[in-house]
Design an enzyme around this catalytic site. Structure first.
Site, PDB file in Angstrom:
ATOM      1  N   SER A  89       0.929  -1.284  -0.121  1.00 57.37           N
ATOM      2  CA  SER A  89       0.072   0.157   0.100  1.00 57.37           C
ATOM      3  C   SER A  89       0.754   1.321  -0.009  1.00 57.37           C
ATOM      4  CB  SER A  89      -0.972  -0.027   1.310  1.00 57.37           C
ATOM      5  OG  SER A  89      -1.482  -1.232   1.288  1.00 57.37           O
ATOM      6  N   THR A 191      -2.071   2.856   3.892  1.00 56.23           N
ATOM      7  CA  THR A 191      -1.396   4.143   4.347  1.00 56.23           C
ATOM      8  C   THR A 191      -0.966   4.049   5.357  1.00 56.23           C
ATOM      9  OG1 THR A 191      -2.933   4.959   2.479  1.00 56.23           O
ATOM     10  CG2 THR A 191      -1.823   6.407   3.929  1.00 56.23           C
ATOM     11  N   THR A 209       1.685   7.056   0.965  1.00 55.18           N
ATOM     12  CA  THR A 209       0.570   5.880   0.282  1.00 55.18           C
ATOM     13  C   THR A 209       0.876   5.575  -1.216  1.00 55.18           C
ATOM     14  OG1 THR A 209      -1.805   5.081   0.382  1.00 55.18           O
ATOM     15  CG2 THR A 209      -1.230   7.530  -0.310  1.00 55.18           C
ATOM     16  N   ARG A 219      -5.952   9.699 -10.507  1.00 52.37           N
ATOM     17  CA  ARG A 219      -6.491   9.667  -9.204  1.00 52.37           C
ATOM     18  C   ARG A 219      -5.416  10.078  -8.142  1.00 52.37           C
ATOM     19  NH1 ARG A 219      -6.455   7.451  -3.956  1.00 52.37           N
ATOM     20  NH2 ARG A 219      -8.455   7.811  -2.852  1.00 52.37           N
ATOM     21  N   VAL A 220      -5.813  11.251  -7.075  1.00 53.79           N
ATOM     22  CA  VAL A 220      -5.105  11.622  -6.084  1.00 53.79           C
ATOM     23  C   VAL A 220      -6.014  11.539  -4.686  1.00 53.79           C
ATOM     24  CG1 VAL A 220      -4.045  13.664  -4.981  1.00 53.79           C
ATOM     25  CG2 VAL A 220      -3.564  13.016  -7.233  1.00 53.79           C
ATOM     26  N   GLY A 221      -5.486  10.870  -3.722  1.00 50.14           N
ATOM     27  CA  GLY A 221      -6.407  10.589  -2.478  1.00 50.14           C
ATOM     28  C   GLY A 221      -6.237  11.646  -1.662  1.00 50.14           C
ATOM     29  N   THR A 242      -6.246   7.181   7.469  1.00 48.65           N
ATOM     30  CA  THR A 242      -6.308   6.090   6.325  1.00 48.65           C
ATOM     31  C   THR A 242      -7.549   5.680   5.942  1.00 48.65           C
ATOM     32  OG1 THR A 242      -5.181   3.702   6.062  1.00 48.65           O
ATOM     33  CG2 THR A 242      -5.971   4.297   8.317  1.00 48.65           C
ATOM     34  N   GLY A 243      -7.647   4.898   4.651  1.00 49.66           N
ATOM     35  CA  GLY A 243      -8.668   4.737   4.336  1.00 49.66           C
ATOM     36  C   GLY A 243      -9.190   5.106   2.952  1.00 49.66           C
ATOM     37  N   GLY A 245      -9.822   7.787   0.404  1.00 47.31           N
ATOM     38  CA  GLY A 245      -9.528   8.973   0.515  1.00 47.31           C
ATOM     39  C   GLY A 245     -10.437  10.180   0.223  1.00 47.31           C
TER      40      GLY A 245
HETATM   41  C1  SD4 Z   1      -6.096   6.976  -0.445  1.00 38.95           C
HETATM   42  N1  SD4 Z   1      -6.266   7.117   2.009  1.00 38.95           N
HETATM   43  O1  SD4 Z   1      -5.155   7.119  -1.458  1.00 38.95           O
HETATM   44  C2  SD4 Z   1      -5.522   6.414   0.732  1.00 38.95           C
HETATM   45  C3  SD4 Z   1      -5.409   4.990   0.765  1.00 38.95           C
HETATM   46  C4  SD4 Z   1      -5.537   4.496   2.140  1.00 38.95           C
HETATM   47  O2  SD4 Z   1      -5.973   2.680   3.200  1.00 38.95           O
HETATM   48  O3  SD4 Z   1      -5.374   4.949   3.135  1.00 38.95           O
HETATM   49  N2  SD4 Z   1      -5.753   2.989   2.264  1.00 38.95           N
HETATM   50  O4  SD4 Z   1      -7.168   7.329  -0.684  1.00 38.95           O
END
Ligand code: SD4
Length: 331
Positions: A89, A191, A209, A219-221, A242-243, A245
């Site tokens: 990740s 992340t 990440t 794509r950008v998170g 995290t998660g 985005g």
């Molecule tokens: C994103 N927050 O690119 C990051 C990905 C991530 O667990 O945290 N994954 O959206």
């Protein structure tokens, strides 16, 4: 705080914009004796990171213990995960976008609210170090894509192949159905966001990440977006996420957590309220994961997430622990 600033703050307070706890805290600062203000239960140095990443927190802890800065600690801490090909990740070995390209996002923020970020960076193992260079050596905050890559080469960063055979094989498998279905709690190390306080009591944070696996190219998170994936305010505390985005960006999540701590919430309460805000904008049974962690100026830590399974590592003089996060849903 000088007199003018204090009067400005008082005016804001009269208008109901600044809360009473904040004003009380500002008055305490104005005594120009912050050490005393926080002397009671201050825990420092301390480092906290998203997920169970003991090697990363250990690295950061050694820097902090040797009187290193929180900025060096968080940069070098997350670099451990960026270099680890088994962590799919982050950095080298990260899962690619739907076209098979590994594209990295990262940001860093210091005690003076200086910050640097790279988005959609390819072929460089340590985006966090490029982000730090953006912060320290340019008049800008964010560099993207090819420009960020060229900037890195100009500073001596080496070109590397980020797509490992394992991630390539998984991507080829994915292409058979090509459905974008983010997985909750991928192998317990998504992340990496890391926050630290050093021996001087100064805060810094880093977030890095490879983003959501099989995302649309470009794509950008949230992770490289200051205020969303990471925020640090040396007067109050720091937070990182995290998660998925997109959900964190919509609520400017990490900034929200820090502002809630400014109003007097504990790190745990602040993370919980930020998750609650995301739930309110979605269904009450969301099928995606978000996790926040936070650290306040006293060295108190906390975290909260939607689905069980998220945890965070803390390393301080009290020990090195993996802490399962409280969650909004129970199973
Ligand atoms: C994103 N927050 O690119 C990051 C990905 C991530 O667990 O945290 N994954 O959206």
């Amino acid at each position: 705080m000088n007199r003018r600033k204090f009067i400005e703050k008082s005016t804001l307070s009269t208008a109901g914009i600044i809360s009473a706890p904040l004003l009380a805290r500002e008055r305490a600062y104005s005594e120009n004796d912050r050490t005393k203000t926080f002397a009671k239960d201050v825990v420092r140095p301390i480092v906290i990171a998203t997920w169970d990443v003991p090697n990363a927190t250990e690295k950061a802890w050694h820097i902090l213990r040797s009187d290193g800065s929180s900025l060096d600690a968080v940069e070098q801490g997350v670099m451990i995960e960026e270099a680890d090909e088994n962590n799919q990740s982050v950095g080298k070995g990260g899962r690619p976008d739907r076209d098979g390209n590994v594209t990295l996002d990262a940001c860093i923020m210091d005690k003076d609210s200086k910050c640097g970020s790279v988005v959609y960076l390819q072929n460089i193992v340590h985006p966090i170090s490029v982000a730090r260079k953006v912060m320290e050596e340019t008049p800008h905050v964010i560099l993207a894509g090819r420009g960020a890559e060229q900037f890195a080469y100009g500073l001596g960063f080496k070109k590397d192949k980020l797509l490992t055979e394992k991630s390539r094989q998984e991507w080829l498998q994915w292409k058979k159905t090509a459905r974008y279905e983010p997985v909750i709690n991928i192998e317990n190390h998504d992340t990496i966001g890391m926050l630290a306080i050093d021996g001087n009591g100064d805060l810094a944070g880093a977030c890095t990440t490879s983003g959501m696996a099989y995302k649309i190219a470009g794509r950008v998170g949230d992770s490289p977006i200051i205020g969303a994936g990471l925020f640090v305010d040396n007067e109050v505390g720091a937070a990182t996420a995290t998660g998925v985005g997109e959900e964190v960006i919509r609520t400017v999540g990490s900034f929200l957590v820090v502002e809630l701590m400014r109003q007097g919430k504990t790190p745990h309460q602040a993370c919980k309220e930020a998750v609650q805000r995301i739930i309110e904008k979605n269904s009450d049974q969301p099928d995606f994961q978000i996790g926040f962690i936070a650290l306040n100026k006293n060295g108190e830590t906390g975290g909260y997430c939607i689905h069980p399974g998220f945890s965070y590592r803390v390393y301080s003089k009290d020990g090195h622990t993996n802490n399962p996060s409280d969650s909004y849903l129970n199973k």
